[in-house]
Design an enzyme around this catalytic site. Structure first.
Site, PDB file in Angstrom:
ATOM      1  N   CYS A 183      72.513 -31.071   5.140  1.00 21.93           N
ATOM      2  CA  CYS A 183      73.289 -30.740   6.335  1.00 21.93           C
ATOM      3  C   CYS A 183      72.349 -30.654   7.523  1.00 21.93           C
ATOM      4  O   CYS A 183      71.268 -30.065   7.453  1.00 21.93           O
ATOM      5  CB  CYS A 183      74.056 -29.454   6.101  1.00 21.93           C
ATOM      6  SG  CYS A 183      73.654 -28.060   7.104  1.00 21.93           S
TER       7      CYS A 183
ATOM      8  N   CYS B  18      71.567 -27.193   8.798  1.00 17.57           N
ATOM      9  CA  CYS B  18      70.577 -26.474   7.972  1.00 17.57           C
ATOM     10  C   CYS B  18      69.162 -26.910   8.356  1.00 17.57           C
ATOM     11  O   CYS B  18      68.230 -26.108   8.399  1.00 17.57           O
ATOM     12  CB  CYS B  18      70.790 -26.762   6.491  1.00 17.57           C
ATOM     13  SG  CYS B  18      72.465 -26.498   5.935  1.00 17.57           S
TER      14      CYS B  18
ATOM     15  N   ASP C 140      49.854 -60.470  25.944  1.00 21.14           N
ATOM     16  CA  ASP C 140      48.522 -61.042  25.797  1.00 21.14           C
ATOM     17  C   ASP C 140      48.748 -62.532  25.495  1.00 21.14           C
ATOM     18  O   ASP C 140      49.838 -62.908  25.062  1.00 21.14           O
ATOM     19  CB  ASP C 140      47.812 -60.347  24.627  1.00 21.14           C
ATOM     20  CG  ASP C 140      46.489 -60.999  24.281  1.00 21.14           C
ATOM     21  OD1 ASP C 140      45.724 -61.296  25.199  1.00 21.14           O
ATOM     22  OD2 ASP C 140      46.254 -61.231  23.084  1.00 21.14           O
TER      23      ASP C 140
ATOM     24  N   ASP D  88      48.064 -58.801  19.902  1.00 19.19           N
ATOM     25  CA  ASP D  88      47.865 -59.087  18.473  1.00 19.19           C
ATOM     26  C   ASP D  88      47.296 -57.898  17.718  1.00 19.19           C
ATOM     27  O   ASP D  88      47.054 -57.971  16.521  1.00 19.19           O
ATOM     28  CB  ASP D  88      47.007 -60.338  18.259  1.00 19.19           C
ATOM     29  CG  ASP D  88      45.643 -60.234  18.917  1.00 19.19           C
ATOM     30  OD1 ASP D  88      45.254 -59.117  19.288  1.00 19.19           O
ATOM     31  OD2 ASP D  88      44.971 -61.267  19.058  1.00 19.19           O
TER      32      ASP D  88
ATOM     33  N   ASP E 108      43.465 -55.278  21.332  1.00 20.98           N
ATOM     34  CA  ASP E 108      44.334 -54.847  22.427  1.00 20.98           C
ATOM     35  C   ASP E 108      44.701 -53.370  22.357  1.00 20.98           C
ATOM     36  O   ASP E 108      45.612 -52.933  23.056  1.00 20.98           O
ATOM     37  CB  ASP E 108      45.636 -55.673  22.428  1.00 20.98           C
ATOM     38  CG  ASP E 108      45.389 -57.126  22.793  1.00 20.98           C
ATOM     39  OD1 ASP E 108      44.567 -57.370  23.693  1.00 20.98           O
ATOM     40  OD2 ASP E 108      45.996 -58.009  22.174  1.00 20.98           O
TER      41      ASP E 108
END
Length: 701
Positions: free
Chosen positions: A12, A15, A407, A596, A600
């Protein structure tokens, strides 16, 4: 330090919020986060405080939710967590086991009482007994929560409303309301549980075993027991359990669980193979290169498991809203009784009934469940498409991106050189024949691209090979003096050559002192890069920008081919960061940087959203970015934006729908136009519809 725990039986959302609030208040806890969807809790505290903090947290959870079992993540494999069922008796416990018998017996008893319609004391006793049967656990939990300082939750609302109904003689109504509430809880928990299972099945890339090969004997062991450098055997149809290199065999492998790609990949001896792929048609012997904990599949699963703990602003708002909303409704219910009866001469019993109806409809279940479930399903849907999102907050940011910065090398281009064009006085095959003969002993990427282009030709032997530094290569091929290189080499040899302004690296070929042809070599634009830019623009992204360390001439050519908004060339890594900051200052919406992931990292961290390309097996990509596109295709970013926007749309639909229906029924209840049973039916219906709507996030084209 941070430590994680499974909260088994946490079914829940209220909860979860209750436990999070309580554990956050423990001395020494810096932050505590409880994630309802993945049933996990993480605590951040100082190393020396951990034993005390842990003991306090266990005690608090035991008091607040006695049926929730706390298990440290490292002491039980995720496999068990994924497969555990609901065997506890808990008011939110997937009534599949605990509440189903109560619902059936109560339904029969209620029908019998309505048919017999007893009167007097037998009527009171009969209805109270049936009420205790169906609502006893709700009342018990409401009382326990009051003693623990957690008053205003759905247990409290349902207890006050139904006991109030009993007090004013509305016996059938009190039992019917609790009966309908328990039915609603049953279906709600069933729907949430199915949703969890669907999402986990979607990301079910976990191998069940590894077949260890030792002294020619195969033995099935746990993947975590296999050491790096061991040999394992994978038969057709089995999952690859660990990352490694293929020692024997070849096969096509299904990578869809990791990348979202439907086409299988062909792998052979010497190729890298990653855990989570499925071997389709050949027996493979693999030499493991990573332990199970460091393998691709483990990292992906860890990301998915922890993703929903990074809460989106919409989730945080709903959690906070629910906390203040319920006490406010209780206050309004009190006023609804007090004002008409004390000041307007209203009938106390009638206005009390209206106030109790008001309480019943006020349960915030639809909101506190459907919003995190929508994000959880959205992250699962993105994972199915090969897009790993590290948190709900990043999914929400992705939906609001209006500028994408790329890039160039390895992102929009493949980062691999290839011969783009061949021209000159000699035929193409002859130019490649001489070029390959001269370049065959070089390991330079440009030389390798020449060899690939001439792959169909037989490579001639070369004599008297000489490398002229910074210029090129000369040698004797088939008795002829051949030379290949740049303009400087041609000038040095006194060869007359035509000027060429092609973008890329130009290699000139001379035979016996005469110009024979040229080759233009370029980093190749990815096949789907144009599609990616077009798709982003169609999705409403205002600007697509490229940052590159390459020359302005090359950058301009790539930008023109792809249709980018603008570009910045000749940049050092630190220049990229400063340019990105300027772009972010100018942008109205969020800015995503796509790289990539290898070099970077500073730019990925600076952007509002860092997206790493080709995360398949790349530790750097998985670590640095907020989102990882597993298969190296920039066009996946468009799909990611569509998924995130769809998820946000569904979240908003659920919020508006739940609040709208509740507002209407609250007003009707206050005016006396609806009963408690209709109110609880409306609450249950709204919750179930919101959960079903949330599951639409899983459907990805």
């Amino acid at each position: 330090m941070e430590k994680s725990y499974y909260l088994k039986g946490l079914d829940c959302a209220n909860c979860a919020a209750k436990i999070e609030r309580a554990v956050t208040k423990v001395d020494g806890v810096k932050t505590a986060n409880v994630d309802f969807m993945s049933q996990k809790m993480s605590i951040t505290c100082e190393q020396e405080n951990l034993p005390t903090v842990e003991a306090q947290a266990y005690k608090l959870i035991g008091q607040l939710e006695p049926d929730v079992a706390v298990v440290p993540t490292e002491s039980e494999g995720l496999q068990n967590e994924h497969s555990h069922g609901h065997t506890h008796d808990h008011q939110h416990s997937g009534g599949e086991n605990g509440n189903l018998w109560r619902i059936i017996v109560t339904g029969l008893a209620l029908a019998l009482l309505l048919w017999l319609n007893p009167i007097g004391l037998p009527r009171v006793i009969a209805y109270v007994v049936v009420y205790a049967l169906i609502g006893g656990n709700i009342v018990k939990n409401a009382v326990m929560n009051i003693f623990h300082g957690e008053v205003f939750d759905e247990n409290f609302l349902m207890t006050v409303a139904t006991i109030g109904a009993l007090a004013i003689g509305e016996f059938p109504e009190a039992v019917a309301v609790m009966f309908l509430y328990q039915i609603g809880e049953y279906f709600q928990d069933f729907a949430v549980d199915r949703s969890r299972k669907n999402i986990r099945e979607l990301m079910d890339v976990r191998p069940d075993f590894a077949r260890l090969l030792a002294d020619g004997v195969e033995k099935e062991v746990s993947p975590s027991a296999v050491e790096v450098g061991s040999l394992i055997v994978v038969n057709p149809g089995e999952k690859i359990p660990l990352d490694g290199l293929i020692e024997e065999g070849s096969s096509s492998v299904d990578t869809s669980a990791l990348t979202g790609e439907s086409m299988p990949r062909q792998l052979a001896t010497g190729d890298e193979i990653l855990s989570g792929m499925i071997n389709q048609d050949g027996r493979l012997v693999i030499k493991t290169s990573r332990s199970y904990g460091q393998s691709t599949v483990s990292k992906i699963l860890e990301l998915v498991e922890n993703a929903s703990s990074q809460k989106a602003p919409a989730e945080k708002f709903i959690t906070k809203f629910a906390r203040y909303y319920t006490p406010a409704v209780v206050g309004l219910a009190v006023l609804l009784v007090a004002i008409p009866t004390l000041f307007l001469g209203g009938d106390f019993k009638e206005w009390l009934y209206r106030a109790l109806t008001f309480l019943v409809i006020s349960c915030p279940c639809a909101l506190v469940i459907s919003v995190p479930l929508s994000f959880f399903a959205g992250i699962g849907g993105a994972g199915k498409a090969g897009i790993l999102v590290k948190g709900s907050n990043h999914l929400e940011t992705l939906a609001n991106v209006d500028t994408v910065v790329f890039d160039k090398t390895g992102t929009l281009t493949a980062g691999k050189f290839a011969v783009e064009s061949v021209s000159g006085p000699l035929p193409t095959q002859e130019i490649l024949y001489y070029a390959a003969a001269l370049e065959q002993h070089s390991s330079h990427p440009i030389a390798q691209s020449v060899m690939q282009a001439a792959a169909s030709e037989s490579v001639a032997s070369v004599a008297d090979l000489k490398e002229v530094a910074g210029h090129g290569i000369t040698g004797v091929v088939d008795g002829k003096l051949a030379a290949i290189g740049n303009q400087k080499l041609m000038q040095m040899l006194g060869v007359t050559y035509p000027e060429n302004d092609a973008v890329g690296t130009v290699l000139y070929l001379a035979i016996n002192g005469n110009y024979a042809g040229l080759l233009v070599i370029n980093d190749q634009i990815k096949s789907d890069a144009k599609e990616a830019i077009t798709g982003l623009q169609a999705a409403g992204v205002k600007e697509t920008i490229m940052l590159t360390g390459d020359s302005p001439k090359v950058a301009a050519a790539v930008s023109q081919k792809l249709g980018l908004s603008r570009f910045f060339a000749g940049l050092l890594p630190e220049d990229k960061v400063s340019h990105l900051k300027e772009i972010m200052a100018q942008s109205v919406g969020k800015v995503a940087f796509v790289g990539d992931g290898i070099n970077d990292a500073p730019v990925l961290v600076t952007a509002d959203l860092g997206v790493a390309m080709g995360g398949l097996g790349s530790d750097a990509a998985i670590e640095a970015a907020d989102i990882v596109i597993m298969n190296d295709q920039p066009s996946k970013l468009t799909q990611g934006i569509k998924i995130s926007r769809k998820t946000l749309k569904i979240v908003k639909e659920n919020i508006l729908f739940a609040l709208g229906v509740k507002a209407v029924v609250l007003v009707l209840g206050a005016l006396g136009y609806t009963s408690m049973a209709v109110a609880v039916f409306a609450d249950v219906g709204v919750t179930l519809l919101a959960v079903l709507n949330a599951m639409r996030c899983l459907r990805v084209k």
